[in-house]
Write a protein that holds these residues in place. Structure first.
Motif, PDB file in Angstrom:
ATOM      1  N   VAL A  19     -12.139   2.911  -4.975  1.00 51.15           N
ATOM      2  CA  VAL A  19     -10.696   2.653  -4.991  1.00 51.15           C
ATOM      3  C   VAL A  19     -10.150   2.939  -3.598  1.00 51.15           C
ATOM      4  O   VAL A  19     -10.566   3.890  -2.937  1.00 51.15           O
ATOM      5  N   ARG A  20      -9.212   2.110  -3.154  1.00 56.49           N
ATOM      6  CA  ARG A  20      -8.578   2.339  -1.856  1.00 56.49           C
ATOM      7  C   ARG A  20      -7.087   2.053  -1.967  1.00 56.49           C
ATOM      8  O   ARG A  20      -6.641   1.350  -2.875  1.00 56.49           O
ATOM      9  N   ALA A  21      -6.338   2.634  -1.041  1.00 57.35           N
ATOM     10  CA  ALA A  21      -4.891   2.413  -0.962  1.00 57.35           C
ATOM     11  C   ALA A  21      -4.583   1.706   0.344  1.00 57.35           C
ATOM     12  O   ALA A  21      -5.197   1.988   1.374  1.00 57.35           O
ATOM     13  N   GLN A  22      -3.636   0.789   0.294  1.00 54.23           N
ATOM     14  CA  GLN A  22      -3.204   0.045   1.479  1.00 54.23           C
ATOM     15  C   GLN A  22      -1.685   0.075   1.536  1.00 54.23           C
ATOM     16  O   GLN A  22      -1.021  -0.284   0.555  1.00 54.23           O
ATOM     17  N   ASP A  34     -11.322  -5.114  -4.134  1.00 52.42           N
ATOM     18  CA  ASP A  34     -10.358  -6.002  -3.482  1.00 52.42           C
ATOM     19  C   ASP A  34      -9.356  -6.638  -4.438  1.00 52.42           C
ATOM     20  O   ASP A  34      -8.699  -7.622  -4.099  1.00 52.42           O
ATOM     21  N   LEU A  35      -9.209  -6.088  -5.627  1.00 48.44           N
ATOM     22  CA  LEU A  35      -8.186  -6.540  -6.575  1.00 48.44           C
ATOM     23  C   LEU A  35      -7.139  -5.449  -6.710  1.00 48.44           C
ATOM     24  O   LEU A  35      -7.470  -4.277  -6.911  1.00 48.44           O
ATOM     25  N   LEU A  47       1.013   0.540 -12.802  1.00 43.58           N
ATOM     26  CA  LEU A  47      -0.214  -0.216 -13.056  1.00 43.58           C
ATOM     27  C   LEU A  47       0.108  -1.585 -13.632  1.00 43.58           C
ATOM     28  O   LEU A  47       1.099  -1.760 -14.338  1.00 43.58           O
ATOM     29  N   LYS A  48      -0.778  -2.553 -13.331  1.00 46.81           N
ATOM     30  CA  LYS A  48      -0.569  -3.948 -13.738  1.00 46.81           C
ATOM     31  C   LYS A  48      -0.679  -4.116 -15.250  1.00 46.81           C
ATOM     32  O   LYS A  48      -1.483  -3.476 -15.908  1.00 46.81           O
ATOM     33  N   ALA A  49       0.128  -5.037 -15.762  1.00 48.99           N
ATOM     34  CA  ALA A  49       0.084  -5.362 -17.183  1.00 48.99           C
ATOM     35  C   ALA A  49       0.339  -6.848 -17.379  1.00 48.99           C
ATOM     36  O   ALA A  49       0.982  -7.494 -16.560  1.00 48.99           O
ATOM     37  N   SER A  98      -7.601  -0.696 -17.799  1.00 50.48           N
ATOM     38  CA  SER A  98      -6.817  -1.769 -18.399  1.00 50.48           C
ATOM     39  C   SER A  98      -6.114  -2.594 -17.320  1.00 50.48           C
ATOM     40  O   SER A  98      -6.088  -3.833 -17.372  1.00 50.48           O
ATOM     41  N   ALA A  99      -5.569  -1.913 -16.319  1.00 52.09           N
ATOM     42  CA  ALA A  99      -4.898  -2.609 -15.215  1.00 52.09           C
ATOM     43  C   ALA A  99      -5.903  -3.411 -14.390  1.00 52.09           C
ATOM     44  O   ALA A  99      -5.606  -4.527 -13.956  1.00 52.09           O
ATOM     45  N   PHE A 100      -7.104  -2.866 -14.188  1.00 50.86           N
ATOM     46  CA  PHE A 100      -8.133  -3.579 -13.442  1.00 50.86           C
ATOM     47  C   PHE A 100      -8.580  -4.825 -14.207  1.00 50.86           C
ATOM     48  O   PHE A 100      -8.772  -5.897 -13.611  1.00 50.86           O
ATOM     49  N   ALA A 101      -8.695  -4.709 -15.534  1.00 45.78           N
ATOM     50  CA  ALA A 101      -9.036  -5.879 -16.349  1.00 45.78           C
ATOM     51  C   ALA A 101      -7.967  -6.962 -16.200  1.00 45.78           C
ATOM     52  O   ALA A 101      -8.288  -8.154 -16.105  1.00 45.78           O
TER      53      ALA A 101
END
Length: 111
Positions: A19-22, A34-35, A47-49, A98-101
């Motif tokens: 995991v990285r932060a930008q 890279d997602l 987090l994405k939903a 879940s957010a990564f999915a």
């Protein structure tokens, strides 16, 4: 400090992989493979939903990130990580998975 929260998130989500932060948007995007699965903004992790995982966040009492554009509210597909989720590493990882999915689904849909 904004970078401190981003470091805390990266450390907490390390079990998922690299995991990285930008720095972006006045906060940080949180990336795995890279997602972008989340972002830190306003001293909060979001987090994405999408339609397939939104209920995870709603059922816990979370809320969507909203900003104003030309006086009208605009919802982004990011949901607030609640303090009780932060307090439980297993719950935090489950939310992040879940957010990564969702991020993987979004990438696949764009192809």
């Amino acid at each position: 400090e904004r970078a401190a929260l981003a470091r805390r998130v990266v450390d907490a989500l390390t079990p998922l992989g690299p995991v990285r932060a930008q720095a972006m948007f006045g906060g940080h995007g949180i990336f795995l493979e890279d997602l972008m699965l989340g972002l830190t903004l306003d001293d909060q992790l979001w987090l994405k939903a999408d339609d397939l995982n939104r209920s995870l966040y709603c059922d816990a009492g979370s809320h969507c990130f909203v900003y104003r554009r030309m006086g009208k509210p605009v919802e982004l597909g990011f949901w607030c990580v609640l303090p009780e989720i932060w307090a439980d590493p297993h719950d935090l990882i489950a939310w992040a998975e879940s957010a990564f999915a969702e991020a993987k689904r979004t990438k696949a849909a764009k192809r």
